[in-house]
Scaffold this motif. Structure first.
Motif, short mmCIF file in Angstrom:
data_model
loop_
_atom_site.label_atom_id
_atom_site.label_comp_id
_atom_site.label_asym_id
_atom_site.label_seq_id
_atom_site.Cartn_x
_atom_site.Cartn_y
_atom_site.Cartn_z
N ARG A 1 -9.27 6.39 -2.41
CA ARG A 1 -9.22 7.51 -1.47
C ARG A 1 -8.58 8.74 -2.11
NH1 ARG A 1 -6.65 10.26 1.95
NH2 ARG A 1 -4.64 9.30 1.45
N TYR B 1 -3.85 10.23 -2.29
CA TYR B 1 -4.35 8.97 -2.84
C TYR B 1 -3.80 7.79 -2.07
CZ TYR B 1 0.26 8.93 -5.13
OH TYR B 1 1.61 8.95 -5.38
N CYS B 2 -4.40 6.63 -2.34
CA CYS B 2 -3.90 5.35 -1.86
C CYS B 2 -3.83 4.41 -3.05
CB CYS B 2 -4.81 4.77 -0.78
SG CYS B 2 -4.35 3.10 -0.25
N MET C 1 0.45 5.24 0.26
CA MET C 1 -0.59 6.19 0.64
C MET C 1 0.01 7.52 1.04
SD MET C 1 -3.82 5.56 3.20
CE MET C 1 -2.82 5.31 4.67
N ASN C 2 -0.64 8.59 0.61
CA ASN C 2 -0.30 9.93 1.06
C ASN C 2 -1.60 10.70 1.23
OD1 ASN C 2 -1.04 10.85 -1.58
ND2 ASN C 2 1.04 10.36 -2.30
N ARG D 1 0.84 -1.19 0.00
CA ARG D 1 0.00 0.00 0.00
C ARG D 1 0.88 1.24 0.00
NH1 ARG D 1 -4.12 1.18 4.89
NH2 ARG D 1 -2.12 1.46 5.96
#
Length: 249
Positions: free
Chosen positions: A31, A16-17, A12-13, A10
């Motif tokens: 997201r 976005y993911c 993620m920031n 994964r």
């Protein structure tokens, strides 16, 4: 850490993911919280990320809370297309359940117990979802490793099978989290539909969630499953548009 082909990654920031699965075509973008001026740059960034990871067929999930509000339209203008190629669907409804669904008499549903049952469940799902042969081959290559991971007592992922009249009829998977279970992969053989197998798989996953102390279910419902889930008491949470990025194919 398990080898790359055995695990999920994964990335993620705050924008976005990206979820990269154990096979190249398991590529999801979720997201999405983008500023209007960042859409073009972010799409290019994710395309580079997917390409450098050796992945394909990135599927973008654009929910009601995604920003900007016209994100799906902007993505289509940048070359993405609606996810209409099997096993994808262009629209889903996120749903949740916090009360026990009804039991289903006459259907046996339980977790898979052997590698042979694991393979049988995979075959049912691949046939029901019309998974392309090239993708089936990728999953078969790592089937034994995935089974060894999922059968471990500490695994949060568990696959289930349902039998109707003594014959394997349907399969489904649950991912157990800290607050409940995510239901995925529910699929029934065409000749067994309408016999309660899908509903029985929902119930047995509920029972497992209760056993783990997290009595709640969430699901991303497609066109076939939503009416069944509504009758079981699931409530809609949001809508999701699914888009595919041909540039990552």
């Amino acid at each position: 850490m398990p080898p790359r082909e055995q695990r999920f990654e994964r990335i993620m920031n705050d924008r976005y993911c990206v979820l990269l699965g154990p096979v190249a075509r398991f590529t999801q973008v979720q997201r999405l919280r983008l500023a209007p001026g960042d859409v073009v740059e972010t799409v290019a960034e994710i395309r580079r990320l997917v390409s450098e990871s050796g992945h394909l067929d990135a599927e973008w999930w654009v929910g009601d809370s995604a920003t900007p509000r016209d994100l799906a339209k902007r993505l289509l203008e940048l070359g993405l297309v609606r996810a209409e190629r099997p096993p994808h669907e262009p629209r889903f409804t996120a749903m949740a359940l916090v009360d026990a669904p009804a039991e289903v008499p006459g259907v046996v549903a339980r977790p898979v117990e052997t590698f042979e049952e694991y393979e049988l469940a995979s075959d049912i799902a691949e046939n029901a979802f019309a998974v392309p042969e090239s993708e089936r081959a990728e999953w078969r290559r790592i089937a034994r490793e995935r089974w060894e991971i999922e059968k471990a007592p500490e695994s949060r992922v568990k696959r289930f099978l349902a039998w109707v009249d003594g014959q394997p009829a349907a399969t489904a998977t649950a991912v157990f989290g800290d607050a409940g279970a995510l239901l995925i992969g529910g699929s029934t053989l065409p000749e067994a539909r309408g016999r309660g197998a899908y509903r029985a798989l929902v119930r047995t996953r509920w029972d497992e969630a209760v056993r783990r102390g997290t009595p709640g279910l969430v699901v991303q419902a497609g066109a076939m499953s939503r009416p069944i889930l509504e009758r079981l008491g699931f409530q809609p949470v949001c809508r999701i548009e699914a888009l595919l990025d041909p540039s990552s194919a």
